[in-house]
Design an enzyme around this catalytic site. Structure first.
Site, PDB file in Angstrom:
ATOM      1  N   ASN A 114     -10.077   0.099   0.191  1.00 56.71           N
ATOM      2  CA  ASN A 114      -8.624   0.218   0.150  1.00 56.71           C
ATOM      3  C   ASN A 114      -8.128  -0.296  -1.203  1.00 56.71           C
ATOM      4  OD1 ASN A 114      -5.865  -0.137   0.422  1.00 56.71           O
ATOM      5  ND2 ASN A 114      -5.972  -1.141   2.429  1.00 56.71           N
ATOM      6  N   CYS A 171       0.804  -1.225   0.000  1.00 56.01           N
ATOM      7  CA  CYS A 171       0.000   0.000   0.000  1.00 56.01           C
ATOM      8  C   CYS A 171       0.839   1.277   0.000  1.00 56.01           C
ATOM      9  CB  CYS A 171      -0.957   0.005   1.185  1.00 56.01           C
ATOM     10  SG  CYS A 171      -2.115  -1.376   1.146  1.00 56.01           S
ATOM     11  N   HIS A 202      -3.350   7.351   2.767  1.00 57.05           N
ATOM     12  CA  HIS A 202      -3.732   6.035   2.247  1.00 57.05           C
ATOM     13  C   HIS A 202      -5.095   5.691   2.847  1.00 57.05           C
ATOM     14  CE1 HIS A 202      -3.902   1.942   1.150  1.00 57.05           C
ATOM     15  NE2 HIS A 202      -3.620   1.467   2.351  1.00 57.05           N
TER      16      HIS A 202
HETATM   17  N1  COA Z   1     -18.305  -8.559  10.113  1.00 58.98           N
HETATM   18  C1  COA Z   1     -18.672  -8.899  11.360  1.00 58.98           C
HETATM   19  N2  COA Z   1     -17.806  -9.283  12.308  1.00 58.98           N
HETATM   20  C2  COA Z   1     -16.493  -9.304  11.966  1.00 58.98           C
HETATM   21  C3  COA Z   1     -16.035  -8.988  10.678  1.00 58.98           C
HETATM   22  C4  COA Z   1     -17.003  -8.604   9.734  1.00 58.98           C
HETATM   23  N3  COA Z   1     -16.678  -8.253   8.473  1.00 58.98           N
HETATM   24  N4  COA Z   1     -14.694  -9.117  10.649  1.00 58.98           N
HETATM   25  C5  COA Z   1     -14.302  -9.521  11.877  1.00 58.98           C
HETATM   26  N5  COA Z   1     -15.410  -9.659  12.679  1.00 58.98           N
HETATM   27  C6  COA Z   1     -15.451 -10.070  14.071  1.00 58.98           C
HETATM   28  C7  COA Z   1     -14.286 -10.907  14.495  1.00 58.98           C
HETATM   29  O1  COA Z   1     -14.472 -12.249  14.122  1.00 58.98           O
HETATM   30  C8  COA Z   1     -14.276 -10.698  15.986  1.00 58.98           C
HETATM   31  O2  COA Z   1     -15.261 -11.519  16.554  1.00 58.98           O
HETATM   32  P1  COA Z   1     -15.035 -12.204  17.994  1.00 58.98           P
HETATM   33  O3  COA Z   1     -14.907 -11.056  18.950  1.00 58.98           O
HETATM   34  O4  COA Z   1     -16.276 -13.011  18.154  1.00 58.98           O
HETATM   35  O5  COA Z   1     -13.777 -13.003  17.863  1.00 58.98           O
HETATM   36  C9  COA Z   1     -14.745  -9.235  16.126  1.00 58.98           C
HETATM   37  O6  COA Z   1     -15.395  -8.890  14.893  1.00 58.98           O
HETATM   38  C10 COA Z   1     -13.633  -8.249  16.402  1.00 58.98           C
HETATM   39  O7  COA Z   1     -12.568  -8.505  15.470  1.00 58.98           O
HETATM   40  P2  COA Z   1     -11.355  -7.520  15.295  1.00 58.98           P
HETATM   41  O8  COA Z   1     -10.437  -8.076  14.249  1.00 58.98           O
HETATM   42  O9  COA Z   1     -10.783  -7.217  16.652  1.00 58.98           O
HETATM   43  O10 COA Z   1     -12.132  -6.227  14.748  1.00 58.98           O
HETATM   44  P3  COA Z   1     -11.573  -4.793  14.497  1.00 58.98           P
HETATM   45  O11 COA Z   1     -12.355  -3.794  15.239  1.00 58.98           O
HETATM   46  O12 COA Z   1     -10.086  -4.734  14.647  1.00 58.98           O
HETATM   47  O13 COA Z   1     -11.924  -4.557  12.954  1.00 58.98           O
HETATM   48  C11 COA Z   1     -10.745  -4.568  10.865  1.00 58.98           C
HETATM   49  C12 COA Z   1     -11.375  -5.405  11.969  1.00 58.98           C
HETATM   50  C13 COA Z   1     -10.140  -5.487   9.843  1.00 58.98           C
HETATM   51  C14 COA Z   1     -11.839  -3.716  10.218  1.00 58.98           C
HETATM   52  C15 COA Z   1      -9.680  -3.617  11.478  1.00 58.98           C
HETATM   53  O14 COA Z   1      -8.860  -4.368  12.346  1.00 58.98           O
HETATM   54  C16 COA Z   1      -8.828  -2.946  10.475  1.00 58.98           C
HETATM   55  O15 COA Z   1      -9.303  -2.175   9.650  1.00 58.98           O
HETATM   56  N6  COA Z   1      -7.500  -3.147  10.576  1.00 58.98           N
HETATM   57  C17 COA Z   1      -6.534  -2.506   9.724  1.00 58.98           C
HETATM   58  C18 COA Z   1      -6.437  -3.289   8.484  1.00 58.98           C
HETATM   59  C19 COA Z   1      -5.733  -2.546   7.421  1.00 58.98           C
HETATM   60  O16 COA Z   1      -5.850  -1.359   7.323  1.00 58.98           O
HETATM   61  N7  COA Z   1      -4.998  -3.281   6.601  1.00 58.98           N
HETATM   62  C20 COA Z   1      -4.355  -2.771   5.481  1.00 58.98           C
HETATM   63  C21 COA Z   1      -3.159  -1.996   5.879  1.00 58.98           C
HETATM   64  S1  COA Z   1      -2.547  -1.240   4.466  1.00 58.98           S
END
Ligand code: COA
Length: 322
Positions: free
Chosen positions: A279, A114, A249
């Site tokens: 993204n 990215c 980004h």
């Molecule tokens: N819909 C519903 N629930 C979801 C889900 C979705 N699409 N994706 C994950 N969950 C659930 C998980 O399974 C977890 O459930 P549990 O508590 O029963 O285990 C819960 O939501 C929390 O998961 P978590 O990964 O802690 O959520 P989060 O608040 O961190 O959000 C992202 C997940 C991916 C949206 C977030 O972490 C994110 O945006 N991270 C950065 C990623 C990124 O930018 N990557 C590219 C970098 S260039």
């Protein structure tokens, strides 16, 4: 004489198909409200079966060339940032060069996930500053939808397809003020995409889709971007109030908001495209820059801070006087 890399033109391309959060919630256990609240994304674009990184790059590049009002033959260097190249080789930059009908310039790809466009800007700036070249075309082009596991709700909600381009030209007026790029390969396990063609007997079933520990990536991204913003301002002896626009980004609205807060900027001064694009990896910063310039928000003479964070990890910033 000082040679600055000045923005001469920008371009952008988004494929036609729109995939909404509601569409995704029909195939995995998620919902529009969950995705929107956690990421700020409502929909993303999906490339057509006949589209490739180079075909999308060509459309964005031609637009940047037209706005810059130069002829393709005047381009000395083409840098394409992509994690989804048409082929392992030739590089997508070479394929783009051919599509643009350019014969004798240098063309190569940059793979920095990215952060690819920021890496491209940094390389272009060094070439222009030394007087080695005059005009550089930088394109970020990605078909993320082809490396996403559409059964993994933790990643498939995030990514989209598109291409962004910028044409930089040598000028004695200020343009790129500084660039700052870094990598730390120690974070491979947090965010990676295997290359199935490189599989061995031992891991021959590996598939070429993105694996990510989203929550951990989130935390490192926020901290890292806060640090790079400070470094960029210090290097230029500027205050937070000297920056007119943040062009980040587009990974997650909460990451973007944290960086804006660090800069004491209101969200009105941030170009946000992720609601309708998701993204788009290396394309996202250039697509956002293009949108901010073409809709008239970013004006000549204003100071614009671009930043990105991606797999590797890689990260970086570019401070530009537009
Ligand atoms: N819909 C519903 N629930 C979801 C889900 C979705 N699409 N994706 C994950 N969950 C659930 C998980 O399974 C977890 O459930 P549990 O508590 O029963 O285990 C819960 O939501 C929390 O998961 P978590 O990964 O802690 O959520 P989060 O608040 O961190 O959000 C992202 C997940 C991916 C949206 C977030 O972490 C994110 O945006 N991270 C950065 C990623 C990124 O930018 N990557 C590219 C970098 S260039």
């Amino acid at each position: 004489m000082t040679h600055y890399a000045k923005v001469l033109g920008t371009g952008g391309y988004l494929p036609e198909e729109i995939r909404t959060n509601d569409d995704i919630s029909k195939t995995v256990d998620t919902s529009d409200s969950w995705i929107y609240e956690r990421t700020g994304i409502k929909s993303r674009r999906i490339a057509g079966a006949n589209e490739t990184a180079s075909s999308m790059a060509e459309i964005a590049a031609r637009q940047a060339i037209n706005t810059a009002q130069i002829s393709p033959d005047e381009i000395d260097l083409i840098i394409v940032a992509t994690g989804t190249p048409d082929r392992v080789y030739p590089s997508t930059a070479c394929l783009l060069q051919h599509r643009l009908g350019i014969k004798h310039c240098v063309a190569f790809d940059v793979q920095a996930a990215c952060s690819g466009a920021i890496y491209g800007l940094s390389i272009a700036d060094q070439y222009i500053k030394t007087g080695a070249v005059k005009n550089v075309l930088i394109v970020g082009s990605e078909i993320c939808s082809r490396i996403v596991d559409w059964t993994d709700r933790g990643t498939c909600i995030l990514f989209g397809d598109g291409a962004g381009a910028v044409l930089l030209g040598s000028s004695d007026e200020a343009g790129v003020l500084s660039t700052h790029v870094y990598s730390d390969g120690g974070y491979e396990d947090m965010l990676y995409c295997p290359n199935p063609q490189a599989a061995t007997e031992a891991n021959k079933h590996q598939v070429g889709t993105i694996s990510m520990r989203g929550n951990e990536v989130f935390k490192v991204a926020v901290n890292t971007l806060e640090r790079i913003v400070d470094e960029t301002l210090e290097a230029n002896n500027l205050e937070k109030t000297d920056v007119d626009w943040l062009v980040p980004h587009q990974a997650n609205i909460r990451i973007i908001a944290a960086t804006a807060k660090k800069l004491k900027m209101s969200m009105e001064q941030v170009i946000v495209t992720l609601e309708e694009q998701g993204n788009t990896s290396s394309a996202s910063v250039l697509l956002a820059l293009h949108e901010g310039i073409t809709d008239g928000r970013i004006k000549r003479g204003q100071v614009v801070l671009l930043e990105a964070f991606g797999a590797g990890f890689t990260w970086g910033s570019a401070l530009i006087k537009y």
